[in-house]
Design a protein around this motif. Structure first.
Motif, PDB file in Angstrom:
ATOM      1  N   ARG A 261       0.856  -1.188   0.000  1.00 18.07           N
ATOM      2  CA  ARG A 261       0.000   0.000   0.000  1.00 18.07           C
ATOM      3  C   ARG A 261       0.888   1.232   0.000  1.00 18.07           C
ATOM      4  NH1 ARG A 261      -1.023   3.545   3.722  1.00 18.07           N
ATOM      5  NH2 ARG A 261      -2.956   4.747   3.712  1.00 18.07           N
ATOM      6  N   ALA A 262       0.622   2.155  -0.898  1.00 15.88           N
ATOM      7  CA  ALA A 262       1.488   3.326  -1.077  1.00 15.88           C
ATOM      8  C   ALA A 262       1.212   4.347   0.012  1.00 15.88           C
ATOM      9  CB  ALA A 262       1.261   3.940  -2.455  1.00 15.88           C
ATOM     10  N   GLY A 263       2.157   4.492   0.963  1.00 14.12           N
ATOM     11  CA  GLY A 263       2.019   5.544   1.960  1.00 14.12           C
ATOM     12  C   GLY A 263       1.951   6.913   1.306  1.00 14.12           C
ATOM     13  N   ASN A 264       2.659   7.070   0.190  1.00 10.03           N
ATOM     14  CA  ASN A 264       2.588   8.278  -0.629  1.00 10.03           C
ATOM     15  C   ASN A 264       2.202   7.853  -2.036  1.00 10.03           C
ATOM     16  OD1 ASN A 264       2.901  10.617  -2.063  1.00 10.03           O
ATOM     17  ND2 ASN A 264       5.028  10.988  -1.480  1.00 10.03           N
ATOM     18  N   PRO A 265       0.929   7.949  -2.409  1.00 10.88           N
ATOM     19  CA  PRO A 265       0.489   7.471  -3.720  1.00 10.88           C
ATOM     20  C   PRO A 265       0.891   8.372  -4.883  1.00 10.88           C
ATOM     21  CG  PRO A 265      -1.357   8.422  -2.541  1.00 10.88           C
ATOM     22  CD  PRO A 265      -0.192   8.424  -1.582  1.00 10.88           C
ATOM     23  N   HIS A 266       1.458   9.538  -4.589  1.00 12.13           N
ATOM     24  CA  HIS A 266       1.755  10.492  -5.657  1.00 12.13           C
ATOM     25  C   HIS A 266       2.930  10.035  -6.514  1.00 12.13           C
ATOM     26  CE1 HIS A 266       1.736  14.274  -7.753  1.00 12.13           C
ATOM     27  NE2 HIS A 266       3.004  14.494  -7.466  1.00 12.13           N
ATOM     28  N   ALA A 267       2.772  10.187  -7.835  1.00 14.84           N
ATOM     29  CA  ALA A 267       3.868   9.962  -8.776  1.00 14.84           C
ATOM     30  C   ALA A 267       3.784  10.940  -9.938  1.00 14.84           C
ATOM     31  CB  ALA A 267       3.851   8.520  -9.286  1.00 14.84           C
ATOM     32  N   GLY A 268       2.887  11.919  -9.845  1.00 18.70           N
ATOM     33  CA  GLY A 268       2.729  12.891 -10.927  1.00 18.70           C
ATOM     34  C   GLY A 268       2.047  12.320 -12.145  1.00 18.70           C
TER      35      GLY A 268
END
Length: 359
Positions: A261-268
């Motif tokens: 699970r992505a603790g930080n889902p951001h990738a632009g």
């Protein structure tokens, strides 16, 4: 052979200002021109159907043969701008490689208008509806096959986001080895904690605790989106903030691979199937400007992913299974310069044997 149909919307904006927090606002336009040009060219070089090689045939001499058709797609790129705040006239790439979509919207809302552009094309039945910030480059010819593989096992409720990385030296900007397609079962891992990139308390990772050892020149490649849960926040009711099946294990070329699970889902960026895009486009907040997730730029790329989907990324030991290049060294240098401000904890993982069900 069926060709995947890929639609990519790229919000492109450039207007220098004194702050220059983002690349679109810095004074020198050349890095932005290079980043956008590289991103467009890479998409075509990886996924365009017009790829050839030469083969020597007896009595006929050199003959042209189409190649890489198993990874090629029907690709359409929409370059979205607002007003005259763009660099299209300075791009060294052919205008035949993209379609210019001129929008009338406030600068900070351009990403949300791009969402609407994608939604307006749902009737065109693309397999993937994609959003890429204009300083990102895909380097992996199997990128969409990996997405397809992941979703075939986990269903439409899950999304796999890439890790963003930066090269530490400008001369490395144009080289990156691509990964390969994984096959196998996906199961559950019982531990829900997260792993981390580097730590000032781990000299075996950093090489030395001397401050100069943290300079980006000492690393060839830096992943720039740490799992800062304290910054990304927990939003009750968001599909992404699930507590079960937070870490998954699969097989990649006969080797185990983890997704978490992505603790930080951001990738632009985001990459949605038609079903996922249809679900999102039917919601009341689709295309509506917000700064709920960090700011408007980050919200345009990532807020809806958290709200409606379970967002995974490859665990960091397998980060290059799905990754995307971010132009320059700004983020990596900023992280390394402020490393002493960040405290990380190591990850301990145990595995469960049961398979992960669809959905």
């Amino acid at each position: 052979m069926y060709k995947m149909r890929i639609l990519v919307a790229i919000p492109h904006f450039f207007r220098p200002d004194a702050d220059g927090k983002y690349g679109s606002a810095r004074r020198d336009p050349r890095p932005r021109i290079a980043a956008l040009s590289q991103g467009i060219q890479a998409l075509h070089s990886l996924f365009n159907t017009r790829q050839i090689a030469f083969q020597d045939q007896p009595q006929q001499g050199l003959q042209i043969q189409q190649v890489n058709q198993w990874t090629s797609c029907e690709l359409n790129i929409l370059l979205c701008t607002t007003g005259d705040r763009h660099l299209l006239s300075q791009l060294p790439v052919s205008r035949h490689l993209f379609q210019h979509i001129a929008l009338d919207c406030p600068d900070r809302e351009l990403g949300f208008y791009c969402q609407r552009v994608l939604g307006d094309r749902l009737s065109e039945n693309y397999d993937y509806y994609c959003y890429l910030e204009d300083d990102l480059t895909i380097r992996d010819p199997l990128f969409f096959l990996k997405q397809q593989w992941f979703q075939s096992l986990l269903g439409e409720a899950a999304i796999l986001q890439p890790h963003r990385f930066e090269w530490s030296n400008p001369w490395l900007n144009n080289s990156l080895a691509a990964g390969s397609l994984a096959t196998g079962e996906v199961g559950e891992c019982s531990d829900s904690s997260t792993s981390h990139l580097v730590s000032s308390t781990h000299p075996d990772v950093l090489g030395s605790n001397h401050p100069e050892s943290h300079h980006s020149a000492n690393y060839h490649k830096v992943y720039v989106d740490p799992d800062f849960e304290s910054k990304t926040g927990q939003n009750p009711g968001f599909a992404h903030h699930f507590t079960e099946r937070r870490v998954l294990v699969g097989q990649f070329l006969g080797q185990p691979i983890q997704f978490q699970r992505a603790g930080n889902p951001h990738a632009g960026c985001f990459f949605l199937t038609r079903s996922q895009m249809t679900l999102w486009a039917s919601t009341v907040d689709f295309g509506q400007p917000s700064n709920q997730f960090i700011g408007p730029l980050e919200s345009a790329a990532s807020l809806h992913l958290m709200r409606y989907f379970r967002v995974y990324k490859p665990a960091l030991s397998w980060a290059n299974f799905l990754e995307i290049e971010h132009w320059g060294q700004y983020n990596s240098q900023d992280l390394l310069n402020n490393l002493h401000l960040v405290q990380f904890q190591p990850k301990v993982v145990s595995y469960a044997a049961n398979n992960f069900p669809n959905g």
